[in-house]
Design a protein around this motif. Sequence first.
Motif, PDB file in Angstrom:
ATOM      1  N   PHE A 117       0.844  -1.197   0.000  1.00  0.00           N
ATOM      2  CA  PHE A 117       0.000   0.000   0.000  1.00  0.00           C
ATOM      3  C   PHE A 117       0.878   1.244   0.000  1.00  0.00           C
ATOM      4  O   PHE A 117       1.822   1.358   0.790  1.00  0.00           O
ATOM      5  N   THR A 118       0.546   2.179  -0.891  1.00  0.00           N
ATOM      6  CA  THR A 118       1.237   3.460  -0.989  1.00  0.00           C
ATOM      7  C   THR A 118       0.261   4.579  -0.683  1.00  0.00           C
ATOM      8  O   THR A 118      -0.851   4.618  -1.228  1.00  0.00           O
ATOM      9  N   ALA A 119       0.663   5.500   0.191  1.00  0.00           N
ATOM     10  CA  ALA A 119      -0.174   6.640   0.569  1.00  0.00           C
ATOM     11  C   ALA A 119       0.471   7.926   0.074  1.00  0.00           C
ATOM     12  O   ALA A 119       1.650   8.182   0.342  1.00  0.00           O
ATOM     13  N   ILE A 120      -0.318   8.738  -0.640  1.00  0.00           N
ATOM     14  CA  ILE A 120       0.149  10.035  -1.136  1.00  0.00           C
ATOM     15  C   ILE A 120      -0.863  11.081  -0.681  1.00  0.00           C
ATOM     16  O   ILE A 120      -1.891  11.299  -1.324  1.00  0.00           O
ATOM     17  N   PRO A 121      -0.632  11.731   0.462  1.00  0.00           N
ATOM     18  CA  PRO A 121      -1.617  12.678   1.002  1.00  0.00           C
ATOM     19  C   PRO A 121      -1.640  13.995   0.229  1.00  0.00           C
ATOM     20  O   PRO A 121      -0.604  14.466  -0.247  1.00  0.00           O
ATOM     21  N   THR A 122      -2.827  14.561   0.119  1.00  0.00           N
ATOM     22  CA  THR A 122      -2.995  15.861  -0.532  1.00  0.00           C
ATOM     23  C   THR A 122      -3.497  16.919   0.448  1.00  0.00           C
ATOM     24  O   THR A 122      -3.813  18.033   0.040  1.00  0.00           O
ATOM     25  N   THR A 123      -3.600  16.565   1.712  1.00  0.00           N
ATOM     26  CA  THR A 123      -3.893  17.515   2.779  1.00  0.00           C
ATOM     27  C   THR A 123      -2.873  17.290   3.887  1.00  0.00           C
ATOM     28  O   THR A 123      -2.243  16.228   3.952  1.00  0.00           O
ATOM     29  N   ALA A 124      -2.726  18.277   4.757  1.00  0.00           N
ATOM     30  CA  ALA A 124      -1.786  18.172   5.874  1.00  0.00           C
ATOM     31  C   ALA A 124      -2.580  18.188   7.163  1.00  0.00           C
ATOM     32  O   ALA A 124      -3.051  19.241   7.583  1.00  0.00           O
ATOM     33  N   GLY A 125      -2.755  17.012   7.766  1.00  0.00           N
ATOM     34  CA  GLY A 125      -3.538  16.971   8.995  1.00  0.00           C
ATOM     35  C   GLY A 125      -3.563  15.633   9.692  1.00  0.00           C
ATOM     36  O   GLY A 125      -3.142  15.510  10.832  1.00  0.00           O
ATOM     37  N   THR A 126      -4.017  14.592   9.008  1.00  0.00           N
ATOM     38  CA  THR A 126      -4.297  13.338   9.710  1.00  0.00           C
ATOM     39  C   THR A 126      -3.057  12.513  10.017  1.00  0.00           C
ATOM     40  O   THR A 126      -3.041  11.761  10.982  1.00  0.00           O
ATOM     41  N   GLY A 127      -2.027  12.601   9.169  1.00  0.00           N
ATOM     42  CA  GLY A 127      -0.856  11.748   9.362  1.00  0.00           C
ATOM     43  C   GLY A 127      -1.115  10.285   9.101  1.00  0.00           C
ATOM     44  O   GLY A 127      -0.278   9.433   9.415  1.00  0.00           O
ATOM     45  N   THR A 128      -2.261   9.960   8.491  1.00  0.00           N
ATOM     46  CA  THR A 128      -2.618   8.552   8.311  1.00  0.00           C
ATOM     47  C   THR A 128      -1.701   7.838   7.335  1.00  0.00           C
ATOM     48  O   THR A 128      -1.717   6.606   7.245  1.00  0.00           O
ATOM     49  N   GLU A 129      -0.865   8.590   6.607  1.00  0.00           N
ATOM     50  CA  GLU A 129       0.095   7.958   5.706  1.00  0.00           C
ATOM     51  C   GLU A 129       1.170   7.184   6.456  1.00  0.00           C
ATOM     52  O   GLU A 129       1.932   6.432   5.840  1.00  0.00           O
ATOM     53  N   VAL A 130       1.232   7.353   7.792  1.00  0.00           N
ATOM     54  CA  VAL A 130       2.243   6.628   8.578  1.00  0.00           C
ATOM     55  C   VAL A 130       1.614   5.984   9.814  1.00  0.00           C
ATOM     56  O   VAL A 130       2.280   5.835  10.841  1.00  0.00           O
ATOM     57  N   THR A 131       0.362   5.579   9.721  1.00  0.00           N
ATOM     58  CA  THR A 131      -0.280   4.887  10.843  1.00  0.00           C
ATOM     59  C   THR A 131      -0.725   3.490  10.422  1.00  0.00           C
ATOM     60  O   THR A 131      -0.775   3.165   9.238  1.00  0.00           O
ATOM     61  N   LYS A 132      -1.080   2.694  11.432  1.00  0.00           N
ATOM     62  CA  LYS A 132      -1.430   1.292  11.184  1.00  0.00           C
ATOM     63  C   LYS A 132      -2.922   1.033  11.320  1.00  0.00           C
ATOM     64  O   LYS A 132      -3.337  -0.110  11.501  1.00  0.00           O
ATOM     65  N   ASN A 133      -3.740   2.080  11.252  1.00  0.00           N
ATOM     66  CA  ASN A 133      -5.179   1.878  11.360  1.00  0.00           C
ATOM     67  C   ASN A 133      -5.899   2.710  10.317  1.00  0.00           C
ATOM     68  O   ASN A 133      -5.350   3.643   9.735  1.00  0.00           O
ATOM     69  N   ALA A 134      -7.147   2.345  10.072  1.00  0.00           N
ATOM     70  CA  ALA A 134      -8.039   3.106   9.198  1.00  0.00           C
ATOM     71  C   ALA A 134      -9.331   3.347   9.959  1.00  0.00           C
ATOM     72  O   ALA A 134      -9.896   2.419  10.550  1.00  0.00           O
ATOM     73  N   VAL A 135      -9.801   4.590   9.960  1.00  0.00           N
ATOM     74  CA  VAL A 135     -11.027   4.950  10.667  1.00  0.00           C
ATOM     75  C   VAL A 135     -12.199   4.792   9.710  1.00  0.00           C
ATOM     76  O   VAL A 135     -12.219   5.375   8.624  1.00  0.00           O
ATOM     77  N   ILE A 136     -13.187   4.011  10.144  1.00  0.00           N
ATOM     78  CA  ILE A 136     -14.333   3.667   9.305  1.00  0.00           C
ATOM     79  C   ILE A 136     -15.615   4.096  10.008  1.00  0.00           C
ATOM     80  O   ILE A 136     -15.804   3.816  11.199  1.00  0.00           O
ATOM     81  N   GLY A 137     -16.501   4.736   9.285  1.00  0.00           N
ATOM     82  CA  GLY A 137     -17.776   5.151   9.846  1.00  0.00           C
ATOM     83  C   GLY A 137     -18.847   4.087   9.679  1.00  0.00           C
ATOM     84  O   GLY A 137     -18.897   3.383   8.667  1.00  0.00           O
ATOM     85  N   ILE A 138     -19.698   3.964  10.699  1.00  0.00           N
ATOM     86  CA  ILE A 138     -20.873   3.090  10.628  1.00  0.00           C
ATOM     87  C   ILE A 138     -22.088   3.990  10.836  1.00  0.00           C
ATOM     88  O   ILE A 138     -22.532   4.201  11.971  1.00  0.00           O
ATOM     89  N   PRO A 139     -22.619   4.583   9.768  1.00  0.00           N
ATOM     90  CA  PRO A 139     -23.667   5.603   9.913  1.00  0.00           C
ATOM     91  C   PRO A 139     -24.885   5.125  10.689  1.00  0.00           C
ATOM     92  O   PRO A 139     -25.441   5.877  11.503  1.00  0.00           O
ATOM     93  N   GLN A 140     -25.302   3.885  10.464  1.00  0.00           N
ATOM     94  CA  GLN A 140     -26.508   3.405  11.136  1.00  0.00           C
ATOM     95  C   GLN A 140     -26.330   3.296  12.648  1.00  0.00           C
ATOM     96  O   GLN A 140     -27.298   3.372  13.407  1.00  0.00           O
ATOM     97  N   ALA A 141     -25.083   3.138  13.093  1.00  0.00           N
ATOM     98  CA  ALA A 141     -24.800   3.072  14.529  1.00  0.00           C
ATOM     99  C   ALA A 141     -24.291   4.402  15.073  1.00  0.00           C
ATOM    100  O   ALA A 141     -24.012   4.509  16.262  1.00  0.00           O
ATOM    101  N   GLN A 142     -24.158   5.392  14.200  1.00  0.00           N
ATOM    102  CA  GLN A 142     -23.654   6.719  14.576  1.00  0.00           C
ATOM    103  C   GLN A 142     -22.317   6.622  15.321  1.00  0.00           C
ATOM    104  O   GLN A 142     -22.125   7.208  16.383  1.00  0.00           O
ATOM    105  N   LYS A 143     -21.392   5.889  14.712  1.00  0.00           N
ATOM    106  CA  LYS A 143     -20.079   5.761  15.348  1.00  0.00           C
ATOM    107  C   LYS A 143     -18.999   5.594  14.299  1.00  0.00           C
ATOM    108  O   LYS A 143     -19.261   5.243  13.142  1.00  0.00           O
ATOM    109  N   LYS A 144     -17.786   5.868  14.737  1.00  0.00           N
ATOM    110  CA  LYS A 144     -16.596   5.586  13.944  1.00  0.00           C
ATOM    111  C   LYS A 144     -15.743   4.592  14.713  1.00  0.00           C
ATOM    112  O   LYS A 144     -15.597   4.714  15.929  1.00  0.00           O
ATOM    113  N   VAL A 145     -15.199   3.645  13.997  1.00  0.00           N
ATOM    114  CA  VAL A 145     -14.372   2.619  14.622  1.00  0.00           C
ATOM    115  C   VAL A 145     -13.110   2.434  13.782  1.00  0.00           C
ATOM    116  O   VAL A 145     -12.999   2.981  12.681  1.00  0.00           O
ATOM    117  N   SER A 146     -12.181   1.658  14.296  1.00  0.00           N
ATOM    118  CA  SER A 146     -10.910   1.469  13.596  1.00  0.00           C
ATOM    119  C   SER A 146     -10.713   0.029  13.148  1.00  0.00           C
ATOM    120  O   SER A 146     -11.067  -0.924  13.858  1.00  0.00           O
TER     121      SER A 146
END
Length: 386
Positions: free
Chosen positions: A137-166
Amino acid sequence: MTPPDLNPFTFQTAGMIVFGRGKAASAVEMIQPWGRRVLLVRGTSVEWADRFAVDLSQSGKDVSEHRTRGEPTLDQVRAAIAAGRERGVEQVVAVGGGSVIDLGKAAAALIPGQGDIAEHLEGSGPAKPLDTAPLPFTAIPTTAGTGTEVTKNAVIGIPQAQKKVSLRDARMFPRLAVVDPALTDGAPWSVTLASGMDALTQVIEPFLSARATPLTDALCTSVMDNGFAALEKLAQGENQAARDQLAYVSLTGGIALANAGLGAVHGFAGVIGGRTTAPHGLICARLLGPVLQANAEAAIRAKQDMTKYRIIEEAIARATGLPPERAFAGLGDWLTGMGLPRLSDWMDDPSDIPAICEAAQKSSSMQSNPHRLAPDRLASILASAL
């Protein structure tokens, strides 16, 4: 500061980090060894991604584009996984903001396996480990904020449960992170301010984290002043040097949080983000001052060393012109003066506060907060951020 206790610690980051203006042009060459069939996950508004897709094809790659909008949901991730499996892709590249990179990271993690993403999510399912190693996997960020290009998780939304999980696994670190600040040039001020404050929060929270190490402390303290100064310059107009600094702060924050964790700001942010459409960076910005004040008060009551809090106060004071002793309390007014909307624009029902605090208390980020904050203190933090 007194010399830190050198207790054992581990440190992980992306396989390779390439930073600098113009470096995105080298990404085509760098990913050549990792397979011909490429899933390109991208947003809809980054013009550079159009040229990148053409360059990939001309280099001999079979490119499947998967476009996405907004923060990733379970269904969006499932669609990306299905697209990748159908085409038999051998690697995934994501070009875009943090949401795009999280979607690409999740797809790369799950395309090789057989199960559904729900089996592997923290806080929503059994959180089973990945049964197969992720694709390159290659990450090329176009914004400066999350730093997710160097983390080991992905934040995923579950709209029906009104939550975000990893979705989280140590093997999910990108094999390659290409951070080219030129891709952030010209970003709207509202995006720059909110994402920049997310980046700053992600060097402040790991610095105070219960899991901080001497190595993450060194990373965090090296960029605090530069991050605030960059925002001050960008508030006055476009500035390439400031863009470079902000991209570096974001990268540094991602490295730090992946190794030291976060704190109450992000404990709240995941819950609020799942219940509202408020931008993640704005949520973090509005909560940062109240959380810092609450943690500092707890540290004083516990008669702990306040050196780290003094360092943060002084960094904020230098950027805002506030007296250091007013830095935490006055940060919200400074953000308002910089044009950041109030969190109350998205949250106007105070009856939600107890439920949000209860959910935030259980979040993984809250476990790294330097102090356990009582429910009534969490409620007062959230009320003051509105």
